[in-house]
Design a protein around this motif. Structure first.
Motif, PDB file in Angstrom:
ATOM      1  N   PHE A   1       2.201   2.076  -3.328  1.00 19.69           N
ATOM      2  CA  PHE A   1       1.159   2.780  -4.075  1.00 19.69           C
ATOM      3  C   PHE A   1       1.070   4.246  -3.649  1.00 19.69           C
TER       4      PHE A   1
ATOM      5  N   HIS B   1       2.805  11.986  -8.962  1.00 19.59           N
ATOM      6  CA  HIS B   1       1.903  12.418 -10.033  1.00 19.59           C
ATOM      7  C   HIS B   1       0.851  13.431  -9.577  1.00 19.59           C
TER       8      HIS B   1
ATOM      9  N   VAL C   1       1.764  -3.636  -7.815  1.00 19.19           N
ATOM     10  CA  VAL C   1       2.130  -3.470  -9.225  1.00 19.19           C
ATOM     11  C   VAL C   1       1.774  -2.067  -9.705  1.00 19.19           C
ATOM     12  N   THR C   2       0.604  -1.589  -9.322  1.00 18.85           N
ATOM     13  CA  THR C   2       0.194  -0.240  -9.715  1.00 18.85           C
ATOM     14  C   THR C   2       1.129   0.801  -9.122  1.00 18.85           C
ATOM     15  N   GLY C   3       1.457   0.642  -7.833  1.00 22.64           N
ATOM     16  CA  GLY C   3       2.362   1.578  -7.180  1.00 22.64           C
ATOM     17  C   GLY C   3       3.741   1.581  -7.796  1.00 22.64           C
TER      18      GLY C   3
ATOM     19  N   ALA D   1       4.457   0.796 -10.891  1.00 24.83           N
ATOM     20  CA  ALA D   1       4.331   1.442 -12.202  1.00 24.83           C
ATOM     21  C   ALA D   1       4.286   2.961 -12.079  1.00 24.83           C
ATOM     22  N   LEU D   2       3.781   3.441 -10.946  1.00 25.97           N
ATOM     23  CA  LEU D   2       3.704   4.882 -10.708  1.00 25.97           C
ATOM     24  C   LEU D   2       5.005   5.466 -10.150  1.00 25.97           C
TER      25      LEU D   2
ATOM     26  N   GLY E   1       4.013   6.101  -4.947  1.00 23.65           N
ATOM     27  CA  GLY E   1       3.908   6.249  -6.393  1.00 23.65           C
ATOM     28  C   GLY E   1       2.964   7.368  -6.783  1.00 23.65           C
ATOM     29  N   VAL E   2       1.851   7.471  -6.083  1.00 23.75           N
ATOM     30  CA  VAL E   2       0.875   8.519  -6.380  1.00 23.75           C
ATOM     31  C   VAL E   2       1.472   9.912  -6.142  1.00 23.75           C
TER      32      VAL E   2
ATOM     33  N   TRP F   1       0.818  -1.208   0.000  1.00 24.11           N
ATOM     34  CA  TRP F   1       0.000   0.000   0.000  1.00 24.11           C
ATOM     35  C   TRP F   1       0.856   1.264   0.000  1.00 24.11           C
TER      36      TRP F   1
ATOM     37  N   VAL G   1      -2.227  -6.218  -6.810  1.00 27.76           N
ATOM     38  CA  VAL G   1      -2.701  -5.138  -7.695  1.00 27.76           C
ATOM     39  C   VAL G   1      -2.170  -3.791  -7.225  1.00 27.76           C
ATOM     40  N   VAL G   2      -2.256  -3.547  -5.912  1.00 32.63           N
ATOM     41  CA  VAL G   2      -1.786  -2.283  -5.347  1.00 32.63           C
ATOM     42  C   VAL G   2      -0.280  -2.131  -5.544  1.00 32.63           C
TER      43      VAL G   2
END
Length: 200
Positions: free
Chosen positions: A35, A42, A156-158, A160-161, A38-39, A32, A153-154
């Motif tokens: 993520f 952006h 991998v998304t994090g 990528a960010l 990562g956010v 988490w 999911v969290v």
């Protein structure tokens, strides 16, 4: 109840502070927080502000799951993010690998202790934990599959960010459960029964 509230707030503050410690260690975060970090790359928000916003959005996802938040759930959304930002403002990044490892280990152990404190208070799960427990309850799916699936999911998304994945991510995944289990008996508040009056 006074003890439970104090334990809840102290546990949540320590949780946020140890999250910040792992961020400053720079060696990897839990899914988490990968993520959340990562956010921050952006949006024009601090790490702690992202933690609060994500927690609030996850809490909205409880509505279709018919999950009921407790006072601890709401406090979780607010206190952890503030504690993380306060600690990040005071704590410099690790200047050496050895210091980074020390900060990481301290952060993981402290995070497990903090988790045991706020869970043990019994005033409601955090929004992210409530998400997977709600999905399990509504769908009947396996706890392992739902929780692991969400965290993958969290993560991998994090990543990528631009969130930090590394040694700390693996260490956290392997040890946080046993650490919380170790500390939980110290902080778990038992409900008094009719034959057992609550302590003053």
């Amino acid at each position: 109840m006074t003890r439970r509230l104090v334990q809840l707030v102290v546990g949540l503050w320590l949780y946020g502070a140890t999250m910040a410690l792992m961020v400053r260690a720079g060696l990897g975060l839990d899914p988490w927080d990968v993520f959340h970090e990562g956010v921050t790359h952006h949006v024009d928000l601090t790490f702690g502000q992202v933690v609060i916003v994500v927690g609030a959005l996850v809490l909205l996802a409880w509505i279709p799951l018919r999950q009921r938040p407790g006072i601890g759930t709401v406090a979780n959304v607010l206190v952890i993010g503030v504690a993380a930002d306060v600690t990040l403002a005071m704590l410099p990044e690790a200047s050496t690998l050895a210091l980074g490892v020390l900060m990481l280990v301290t952060g993981v152990v402290g995070n497990g202790l903090a988790g045991a404190m706020y869970v043990g208070a019994g005033l409601g799960p955090g929004p992210r934990d409530g998400l997977w427990t709600g999905i399990v309850r509504r769908t009947g799916a396996s706890v392992r599959i739902v929780r692991t699936g969400l965290e993958v999911v969290v993560l991998v998304t994090g990543f990528a960010l631009g969130g930090t994945v590394g040694l700390g991510t693996v260490l956290y995944a392997l040890t946080i459960g046993p650490i919380v289990q170790l500390f939980l008996p110290w902080f778990e508040v038992r409900e008094a029964t009719a034959a057992e009056p609550a302590a003053a």
